[in-house]
Design a protein around this motif. Structure first.
Motif, PDB file in Angstrom:
ATOM      1  N   VAL B 227       0.820  -1.202   0.000  1.00 31.35           N
ATOM      2  CA  VAL B 227       0.000   0.000   0.000  1.00 31.35           C
ATOM      3  C   VAL B 227       0.859   1.259   0.000  1.00 31.35           C
ATOM      4  O   VAL B 227       1.756   1.395   0.834  1.00 31.35           O
ATOM      5  CB  VAL B 227      -0.926   0.034   1.246  1.00 31.35           C
ATOM      6  N   SER B 229       0.207   5.151   0.519  1.00 31.33           N
ATOM      7  CA  SER B 229      -0.837   6.052   0.982  1.00 31.33           C
ATOM      8  C   SER B 229      -0.253   7.454   1.052  1.00 31.33           C
ATOM      9  O   SER B 229       0.795   7.662   1.663  1.00 31.33           O
ATOM     10  CB  SER B 229      -1.311   5.595   2.361  1.00 31.33           C
ATOM     11  N   MET B 234       2.869   2.608   3.172  1.00 32.74           N
ATOM     12  CA  MET B 234       2.159   2.578   4.441  1.00 32.74           C
ATOM     13  C   MET B 234       2.669   1.429   5.288  1.00 32.74           C
ATOM     14  O   MET B 234       2.728   0.299   4.842  1.00 32.74           O
ATOM     15  CB  MET B 234       0.666   2.410   4.197  1.00 32.74           C
ATOM     16  N   ARG B 235       3.048   1.759   6.505  1.00 28.07           N
ATOM     17  CA  ARG B 235       3.499   0.734   7.438  1.00 28.07           C
ATOM     18  C   ARG B 235       2.573   0.719   8.639  1.00 28.07           C
ATOM     19  O   ARG B 235       2.028   1.740   9.017  1.00 28.07           O
ATOM     20  CB  ARG B 235       4.929   1.047   7.915  1.00 28.07           C
ATOM     21  N   GLY B 236       2.425  -0.442   9.240  1.00 28.04           N
ATOM     22  CA  GLY B 236       1.574  -0.563  10.412  1.00 28.04           C
ATOM     23  C   GLY B 236       2.396  -0.691  11.679  1.00 28.04           C
ATOM     24  O   GLY B 236       3.520  -0.189  11.758  1.00 28.04           O
ATOM     25  N   HIS B 240       5.833  -2.795  10.342  1.00 32.89           N
ATOM     26  CA  HIS B 240       5.581  -3.886   9.401  1.00 32.89           C
ATOM     27  C   HIS B 240       4.707  -3.408   8.252  1.00 32.89           C
ATOM     28  O   HIS B 240       3.938  -2.471   8.381  1.00 32.89           O
ATOM     29  CB  HIS B 240       4.923  -5.061  10.117  1.00 32.89           C
ATOM     30  N   HIS B 241       4.832  -4.119   7.119  1.00 37.98           N
ATOM     31  CA  HIS B 241       4.010  -3.781   5.964  1.00 37.98           C
ATOM     32  C   HIS B 241       2.537  -4.028   6.286  1.00 37.98           C
ATOM     33  O   HIS B 241       2.201  -4.903   7.078  1.00 37.98           O
ATOM     34  CB  HIS B 241       4.432  -4.607   4.743  1.00 37.98           C
ATOM     35  N   VAL B 242       1.684  -3.265   5.654  1.00 41.47           N
ATOM     36  CA  VAL B 242       0.249  -3.527   5.748  1.00 41.47           C
ATOM     37  C   VAL B 242      -0.183  -4.224   4.459  1.00 41.47           C
ATOM     38  O   VAL B 242       0.576  -4.290   3.499  1.00 41.47           O
ATOM     39  CB  VAL B 242      -0.559  -2.230   5.941  1.00 41.47           C
TER      40      VAL B 242
END
Lengths: 391, 391
Positions: B227, B229, B234-236, B240-242
């Motif tokens: 993603v 964004s 975008m990382r969560g 970590h990757h989302v």
């Protein structure tokens, strides 16, 4: 592709920026001593003194000698935000009810209003009229002057001007509510999706304080999601909210949803589904559903009675966690009343189902700390964003 | 809560920042005239001249009189990045194959290597050894000196140190591949999730140029999502990757997935499912699947033959769009070969199913422009991020 301006930052800009940062800190974290403000903001004490003096002159804060002295020497003065000095009007439009509050700087609710919607009508013009008719007397009664308004709507809202593209459970399409309200109230009006604002409120004032990556799940007739990513509200294309989780299809052979799909998550875990799972009529009032849930919780009962509902809740949350990788999922609205044993079961299942959650040693699932006030407080925070930025 | 430093920005910092911005612009957009660089970066021509002179002295760019003169007067010199002047090593680890490339500034692939994995073994130590054994001769042959390495892995990767928490389709758990590689290669090693890097490459060099909100779908044995964004990956939680879309459950009564759930999207639309849908053995090689898809495309056939596969693809993408609100979904890997009629059908269905997409007047669904190179080029871009920031 941005570049640093070649000219140095001007002292006025720095002062304005620091003043806004200090005010925002007091607004979010509450009264603080000058010493802790200096530490937290990385500014020296003389700068803090000058900023606080300026804010006190404008009536936005006051200073007091703290009741409890720590250590020897001259005590550091306690700086308190003055709630009445900057007030916003917050409005929370739901399918069944609208709520309104005047909220002061620091997050204190100074006064409230509200009315039922479903029992009368949800015609947007009538809702608009009722908002204006309720706000006037409330403002007069409290003798305050709101500087902005924030509005929560369960639908797809354009942030720039508060245009409601679609609020399906209200049956609203293309309603320029933001423009109507800003004209009638003579205030800057900021509007957002309800779940997005629930996430904002829980992040600043609720169970998600200290979590920078979270998803808030709203649960009324409709089910929605709001996402805070890396500490800020995540927006997608066109500045729209992300997290339209209610229309995630989880059961393709399931019931038809009004949106055209079958087996949307909302049709499996929304208010009507929860009522059915509890053996109630699916149009039961929220109060009846909450009452049943509280009885289950009080009996300390295992989630067995709601087994199928629990499975759908866990399945959908597993998908949400896989796609968005939050540290914390906040269950809002109706879900706040779910039995703790059920929530724990869901948390365990989500952890088992999510690859990323396994790597992170577990996503947390918790119920909202703000309950039915989450979206109202989120609407207030949306309005405060620009108010505080302008100092 | 950040504050602007009270001290003004130092001229050295500004110069370094502008130099990095200029280099990054040349890297992403290719050769540009001094005049267009000045316009795009908002800097005056004498500043551009000084920066370009500095970069030319260091061998990172060269200048040429453009072949085509536009208008009268002295032509603005064309500034070209010098691919050999800053080279990174890119590694793309897949379930069936590993690829490697040396990539120069500007994104040019200077040389390649690769080997099959499935036919031998995917033991992490052997993959590691093979990487090192392949990189050495490739580097020597080209006579370059890579300054960093980027690695794409189909799994959950810790960004700080390239620790692979889990790469399920490789059967890897807790492998410190980043540490192994940085020690053996004597280079800074940057690692990321494959779909995240696919998204990055498509955003900078592929079909998603100009799109700030997009989701890239990787499709091999496993299915994943990356993603972008608001223009950035975008990382969560935990960085970590989302977008772990492959394990989104879409068919609870469906086949068991190795992850423990039933009816994960990956089990409905991954390589094996696509092979079955085409009437092939589910362990057919990728080449056979692609061949069948190309035949379908060439015949201009409607997606009828793949009707059920198409439904599951559309259903999952609808969920992805509802949750993440992208402007564009890029279908990568195997999906690049899907018949155009099928992709158009999926795009229409996704638009109908997504509330937000309706408000946005339609999310676009497109196939990857970079195909099987997307993750390799994304790994190179990950490595370039720090190289370019350091100028």
């Amino acid at each position: 592709m941005t570049t640093t301006p070649t000219a140095g930052t001007r002292p006025d800009d720095v002062r304005r920026h620091n003043r806004a940062a200090l005010l925002r800190r007091l607004h979010v974290h509450g009264p603080s001593t000058r010493a802790s403000l200096a530490t937290d903001l990385g500014l020296n004490r003389s700068t803090i003194k000058a900023l606080v003096d300026g804010l006190a002159e404008d009536g936005l804060v006051e200073e007091r000698v703290p009741a409890q002295r720590s250590g020897a020497g001259r005590p550091s003065l306690l700086v308190l935000p003055q709630p009445q000095a900057a007030v916003v009007l917050a409005i929370d439009i739901r399918v069944e009810r609208a709520g309104m509050a005047l909220v002061g700087i620091g997050g204190e609710i100074l006064g409230r209003g509200g009315w039922n919607i479903r029992s009368t009508t949800n015609d947007p013009r009538e809702v608009f009229t009722k908002i204006v008719d309720t706000a006037g007397p409330l403002i007069d009664e409290l003798g305050v002057h709101p500087v902005a308004a924030g509005v929560s709507v369960p639908g797809v809202v354009r942030h720039q001007d508060g245009f409601v593209h679609e609020a399906p459970n209200l049956h609203w399409t293309d309603i320029p509510l933001g423009a109507w309200l800003s004209r009638a109230l003579q205030l800057p009006v900021h509007m957002g999706n309800d779940a997005e604002l629930g996430a904002l409120a829980e992040h600043l004032r609720g169970v998600a304080r200290g979590y920078d990556d979270l998803v808030y799940i709203s649960a009324e007739v409709g089910v929605g999601g709001g996402v805070i990513s890396n500490g800020v509200s995540m927006r997608g294309a066109g500045g729209h909210h992300v997290g339209e989780v209610g229309h995630m299809v989880v059961r393709p052979q399931g019931r038809q949803c009004y949106c055209g799909s079958h087996g949307c998550w909302e049709t499996e875990v929304g208010e009507r589904a929860l009522a059915r799972a509890l053996g109630l009529d699916e149009d039961s009032p929220v109060g009846a559903i909450v009452h049943e849930l509280r009885l289950l919780s009080a009996n300390g009962e295992a989630p067995g009675e709601l087994a199928e509902f629990t499975d759908w809740l866990a399945l959908g949350l597993g998908n949400v966690v896989n796609l968005l990788c939050p540290q914390l999922v906040v269950l809002g609205d109706l879900f706040t009343a779910l039995p703790p044993a059920l929530v724990e079961h869901v948390e365990r299942t989500v952890r088992e189902r999510s690859l990323v959650s396994r790597a992170l040693a577990g996503t947390r699932v918790a119920t909202s700390a703000l309950g039915t006030d989450a979206k109202l407080l989120g609407a207030a925070e949306l309005a405060f964003e620009t108010v505080l930025a302008d100092g």
